[in-house]
Design a protein around this motif. Structure first.
Motif, PDB file in Angstrom:
ATOM      1  N   GLY A   1       0.784  -1.227   0.000  1.00  0.00           N
ATOM      2  CA  GLY A   1       0.000   0.000   0.000  1.00  0.00           C
ATOM      3  C   GLY A   1       0.811   1.268   0.000  1.00  0.00           C
ATOM      4  O   GLY A   1       0.248   2.367   0.010  1.00  0.00           O
ATOM      5  N   GLN A   2       2.145   1.138  -0.017  1.00  0.00           N
ATOM      6  CA  GLN A   2       2.991   2.332   0.026  1.00  0.00           C
ATOM      7  C   GLN A   2       4.073   2.229  -1.039  1.00  0.00           C
ATOM      8  O   GLN A   2       4.950   1.371  -0.972  1.00  0.00           O
ATOM      9  CB  GLN A   2       3.635   2.509   1.406  1.00  0.00           C
ATOM     10  N   ASP A   3       4.015   3.113  -2.021  1.00  0.00           N
ATOM     11  CA  ASP A   3       4.981   3.142  -3.107  1.00  0.00           C
ATOM     12  C   ASP A   3       5.939   4.293  -2.876  1.00  0.00           C
ATOM     13  O   ASP A   3       5.593   5.460  -3.091  1.00  0.00           O
ATOM     14  CB  ASP A   3       4.237   3.312  -4.437  1.00  0.00           C
ATOM     15  N   GLY A   4       7.139   3.988  -2.419  1.00  0.00           N
ATOM     16  CA  GLY A   4       8.082   5.036  -2.078  1.00  0.00           C
ATOM     17  C   GLY A   4       7.559   5.865  -0.926  1.00  0.00           C
ATOM     18  O   GLY A   4       6.659   5.449  -0.195  1.00  0.00           O
ATOM     19  N   PRO A   5       8.079   7.059  -0.726  1.00  0.00           N
ATOM     20  CA  PRO A   5       7.612   7.925   0.372  1.00  0.00           C
ATOM     21  C   PRO A   5       6.342   8.686   0.000  1.00  0.00           C
ATOM     22  O   PRO A   5       6.275   9.911   0.093  1.00  0.00           O
ATOM     23  CB  PRO A   5       8.799   8.869   0.581  1.00  0.00           C
ATOM     24  N   THR A   6       5.325   7.948  -0.459  1.00  0.00           N
ATOM     25  CA  THR A   6       4.050   8.572  -0.828  1.00  0.00           C
ATOM     26  C   THR A   6       2.916   7.798  -0.172  1.00  0.00           C
ATOM     27  O   THR A   6       3.105   6.686   0.315  1.00  0.00           O
ATOM     28  CB  THR A   6       3.826   8.567  -2.353  1.00  0.00           C
ATOM     29  N   GLU A   7       1.713   8.366  -0.232  1.00  0.00           N
ATOM     30  CA  GLU A   7       0.550   7.682   0.330  1.00  0.00           C
ATOM     31  C   GLU A   7      -0.136   6.776  -0.672  1.00  0.00           C
ATOM     32  O   GLU A   7      -1.165   6.164  -0.364  1.00  0.00           O
ATOM     33  CB  GLU A   7      -0.456   8.702   0.862  1.00  0.00           C
ATOM     34  N   ALA A   8       0.413   6.659  -1.868  1.00  0.00           N
ATOM     35  CA  ALA A   8      -0.184   5.814  -2.906  1.00  0.00           C
ATOM     36  C   ALA A   8       0.510   4.457  -2.960  1.00  0.00           C
ATOM     37  O   ALA A   8       1.706   4.340  -2.683  1.00  0.00           O
ATOM     38  CB  ALA A   8      -0.087   6.500  -4.260  1.00  0.00           C
ATOM     39  N   ALA A   9      -0.253   3.430  -3.352  1.00  0.00           N
ATOM     40  CA  ALA A   9       0.320   2.100  -3.567  1.00  0.00           C
ATOM     41  C   ALA A   9       0.924   1.995  -4.955  1.00  0.00           C
ATOM     42  O   ALA A   9       1.809   1.170  -5.202  1.00  0.00           O
ATOM     43  CB  ALA A   9      -0.758   1.032  -3.397  1.00  0.00           C
ATOM     44  N   GLY A  10       0.437   2.826  -5.874  1.00  0.00           N
ATOM     45  CA  GLY A  10       0.890   2.783  -7.250  1.00  0.00           C
ATOM     46  C   GLY A  10      -0.040   3.602  -8.105  1.00  0.00           C
ATOM     47  O   GLY A  10      -0.656   4.562  -7.628  1.00  0.00           O
ATOM     48  N   ALA A  11      -0.153   3.203  -9.366  1.00  0.00           N
ATOM     49  CA  ALA A  11      -1.008   3.958 -10.280  1.00  0.00           C
ATOM     50  C   ALA A  11      -1.564   3.045 -11.352  1.00  0.00           C
ATOM     51  O   ALA A  11      -1.014   1.980 -11.637  1.00  0.00           O
ATOM     52  CB  ALA A  11      -0.239   5.116 -10.913  1.00  0.00           C
ATOM     53  N   VAL A  12      -2.685   3.498 -11.954  1.00  0.00           N
ATOM     54  CA  VAL A  12      -3.322   2.770 -13.045  1.00  0.00           C
ATOM     55  C   VAL A  12      -3.524   3.749 -14.199  1.00  0.00           C
ATOM     56  O   VAL A  12      -3.988   4.871 -13.994  1.00  0.00           O
ATOM     57  CB  VAL A  12      -4.652   2.132 -12.590  1.00  0.00           C
ATOM     58  N   ILE A  13      -3.125   3.319 -15.405  1.00  0.00           N
ATOM     59  CA  ILE A  13      -3.161   4.245 -16.543  1.00  0.00           C
ATOM     60  C   ILE A  13      -3.844   3.602 -17.749  1.00  0.00           C
ATOM     61  O   ILE A  13      -4.049   2.395 -17.797  1.00  0.00           O
ATOM     62  CB  ILE A  13      -1.740   4.711 -16.937  1.00  0.00           C
ATOM     63  N   HIS A  14      -4.177   4.442 -18.721  1.00  0.00           N
ATOM     64  CA  HIS A  14      -4.698   3.995 -20.002  1.00  0.00           C
ATOM     65  C   HIS A  14      -3.943   4.757 -21.081  1.00  0.00           C
ATOM     66  O   HIS A  14      -3.272   5.778 -20.803  1.00  0.00           O
ATOM     67  CB  HIS A  14      -6.201   4.263 -20.096  1.00  0.00           C
ATOM     68  N   PRO A  15      -3.978   4.326 -22.344  1.00  0.00           N
ATOM     69  CA  PRO A  15      -3.136   4.937 -23.378  1.00  0.00           C
ATOM     70  C   PRO A  15      -3.379   6.415 -23.615  1.00  0.00           C
ATOM     71  O   PRO A  15      -2.478   7.114 -24.067  1.00  0.00           O
ATOM     72  CB  PRO A  15      -3.492   4.123 -24.632  1.00  0.00           C
ATOM     73  N   GLY A  16      -4.555   6.924 -23.335  1.00  0.00           N
ATOM     74  CA  GLY A  16      -4.843   8.326 -23.628  1.00  0.00           C
ATOM     75  C   GLY A  16      -4.493   9.305 -22.535  1.00  0.00           C
ATOM     76  O   GLY A  16      -4.734  10.505 -22.677  1.00  0.00           O
ATOM     77  N   ILE A  17      -3.873   8.840 -21.452  1.00  0.00           N
ATOM     78  CA  ILE A  17      -3.675   9.711 -20.297  1.00  0.00           C
ATOM     79  C   ILE A  17      -2.685  10.842 -20.585  1.00  0.00           C
ATOM     80  O   ILE A  17      -2.826  11.954 -20.080  1.00  0.00           O
ATOM     81  CB  ILE A  17      -3.241   8.902 -19.055  1.00  0.00           C
ATOM     82  N   LEU A  18      -1.680  10.570 -21.427  1.00  0.00           N
ATOM     83  CA  LEU A  18      -0.714  11.631 -21.717  1.00  0.00           C
ATOM     84  C   LEU A  18      -1.342  12.741 -22.559  1.00  0.00           C
ATOM     85  O   LEU A  18      -0.994  13.913 -22.407  1.00  0.00           O
ATOM     86  CB  LEU A  18       0.511  11.061 -22.426  1.00  0.00           C
TER      87      LEU A  18
END
Length: 552
Positions: A477-494
């Motif tokens: 549940g912790q990705d690096g020194p952040t409160e997020a576990a990670g991220a979820v993306i789709h091809p159009g996000i950029l």
């Protein structure tokens, strides 16, 4: 470049030709998809699958299958120990609070004392998430110490380590020391060898991490400059019996790597540690106390004055949970949603740049397979595409890529109007380049988004043809020194980011993946809080065709 034998090429081509020749022509529309698999936004599905794997490796779930008490005897497989109010419990790691709660309920009054070192704030998060089964009761004899804020050793975790040292040292041969170990244990059991200070140890560890050192590399250092790691805790407990219950957060489950191996012999020495510092070019940057300590140990070894390693016959180490268990649960959940599922590996590793390129090639091959089986005429270069994936797989720790299995699953998915779910576990590395905030999973997700953007930007794939989602998240549940576990993306996000005036590469150049997703509104962040467990990371790729295919 990795050469692939001609025989393998022919076998792959023959397999592809066979499955294509057995593919019937059919009519398929969007209405034939499973309800959950056809949603335009697969983000919630991806997160659901991720949470199912986290639940499967919760301490209560895995410990209930690992050991039991029968007639005042503790039974772990073929190992047994008579219980007679003789149990001391110590633990350190992100999962040990829930482990301690289960052990406390099972062993009851046989526990005479105990201390567990856990991440700061974990009890509050578990309480907020209504995970009361992971909390110790007020009457428990096991004391809880919180520390290692932001996954870094601190004075609180140092004090906890000293207290653990003090209750373990006087144990006798009638005692049973039950050691609960999970990922994050290194930060929660800091015990630097004098005169090295905690700040000096943190400094050299940070130097290595920022140069791209792996977890295994970091543990070579930690074992050599610690009193309790590298078997130190087990030796301190002798002659007491030691039972270590371990939730693995390391690729391949090497016991010497998990929490830096406090209950197993140290497989490396000062020579390997000095070589490591030289390899990453930091020998002249580390504190002199560290170099002096390593050179003293080296001199002792060279002079033949080092005492023989103490036997570890009094120690019984048991892996009770790992990434494989989590992936099996994710596979079951994705299958229940109607996906055809392929589990690739529990050992994906390497720099996020390289891993992201692998996922780009995998995505391209998967889409082409689905399109080919849907239309009945795969592109002429598909065999070459799959060979490209195989070579890329070798760069991320996947020595044998299951091409035939992927082909067969794509055929099944196309025939039944399903999507494909590709699963993998492991642990990547990141070279920190700036002062941003992020973690390996968030940066991997960003880089996969960049790779997908490049695919669609060159007409390699078409957004209208496929609905794709990629998730990378840590089971703790912790990705690096952040409160997020990670991220979820789709091809159009950029494209969405650019519309907001955001430059994704500027964020990447300053290692600010968390800042990027936050600037996007935070919807792509996987936010679970501490989960109470830790079996490395999960990578998940969902691919669903979106177009209708008319029978020819």
């Amino acid at each position: 470049m990795i050469a692939i034998p001609l025989k393998h090429h022919c076998s792959l081509l023959a397999s592809l030709q066979w499955v294509m020749s057995h593919t019937g022509r059919f009519r398929r529309s969007m209405s034939e998809f499973e309800e959950t698999a056809r949603t335009p936004d697969q983000r919630h599905l991806a997160e659901d699958i991720f949470l199912s794997c986290v639940k499967a490796v919760s301490p209560q779930t895995i410990l209930s299958k690992a050991f039991q008490v029968t007639n005042s005897t503790l039974v772990v497989g073929e190992w047994t120990k008579a219980l007679n109010h003789n149990v001391t419990v110590v633990g350190f790691g992100k999962a040990v609070l829930g482990m301690a709660a289960y052990v406390d309920a099972l062993l009851g009054d046989h526990i005479i004392r105990g201390i567990v070192s856990i991440p700061k704030g974990l009890p509050e998060v578990l309480l907020e998430n209504r995970c009361c089964e992971m909390l110790l009761k007020a009457t428990s004899r096991i004391e809880v110490r919180e520390g290692a804020k932001d996954n870094l050793p601190d004075e609180a975790s140092l004090a906890a380590a000293k207290s653990i040292h003090d209750i373990v040292e006087p144990l006798g041969e009638e005692d049973l020391l039950t050691v609960l170990i999970s990922g994050g244990g290194s930060s929660l059991l800091p015990s630097p060898a004098p005169p090295i200070t905690l700040s000096e140890k943190h400094h050299v560890t940070k130097l290595l991490a920022h140069r791209g050192a792996t977890i295994a590399d970091l543990n070579v250092l930690r074992r050599e400059i610690s009193c309790l790691k590298g078997g130190g805790l087990a030796q301190l407990a002798f002659p007491a019996q030691v039972l270590s219950l371990i939730i693995s957060d390391a690729i391949g489950d090497p016991l010497e790597v998990i929490a830096s191996g406090p209950t197993v012999p140290n497989p490396t020495g000062p020579t390997e540690c000095l070589d490591l510092l030289a390899k990453f070019g930091i020998s002249d940057l580390v504190p002199s106390s560290v170099i002096d300590h390593l050179q003293r140990k080296l001199a002792v070894e060279a002079g033949g004055h080092d005492s023989a390693p103490q036997s570890f016959a009094h120690v019984h180490n048991v892996i009770v949970g790992n990434n494989k268990v989590a992936l099996e649960a994710a596979e079951h959940r994705a299958t229940s949603f109607g996906y055809s599922v392929l589990v690739l590996s529990t050992g994906i590793m390497g720099d996020v740049h390289v891993v992201a390129r692998f996922y780009r090639k995998l995505t391209t091959a998967t889409c082409r397979l689905l399109a080919g089986f849907t239309s009945g005429s795969p592109p002429a270069d598909l065999v070459g595409t799959l060979q490209d994936v195989e070579m890329a797989a070798a760069t991320v720790g996947l020595r044998t890529f299951p091409s035939k299995r992927l082909i067969a699953l794509a055929q099944t998915a196309a025939a039944h109007g399903r999507g494909l779910c590709l699963l993998a576990g492991g642990e990547t590395t990141v070279e920190v380049r700036g002062l941003g905030k992020g973690g390996r999973n968030q940066e991997l997700a960003m880089r996969v988004a960049c790779e997908m953007d490049a695919c669609f930007g060159t007409n390699e794939l078409t957004l209208d043809d496929f609905n794709m989602t990629f998730l990378a998240a840590g089971t703790d549940g912790q990705d690096g020194p952040t409160e997020a576990a990670g991220a979820v993306i789709h091809p159009g996000i950029l494209g969405q980011a650019r519309a907001l005036g955001l430059d994704p590469f500027a964020f990447l150049n300053r290692s600010d993946s968390f800042g990027f997703f936050s600037a996007m509104g935070g919807k792509s962040l996987v936010l679970t809080g501490f989960t109470g467990t830790n079996v490395m990371d999960l990578h998940l790729l969902l691919v669903c065709p979106c177009s209708q295919v008319i029978e020819q």
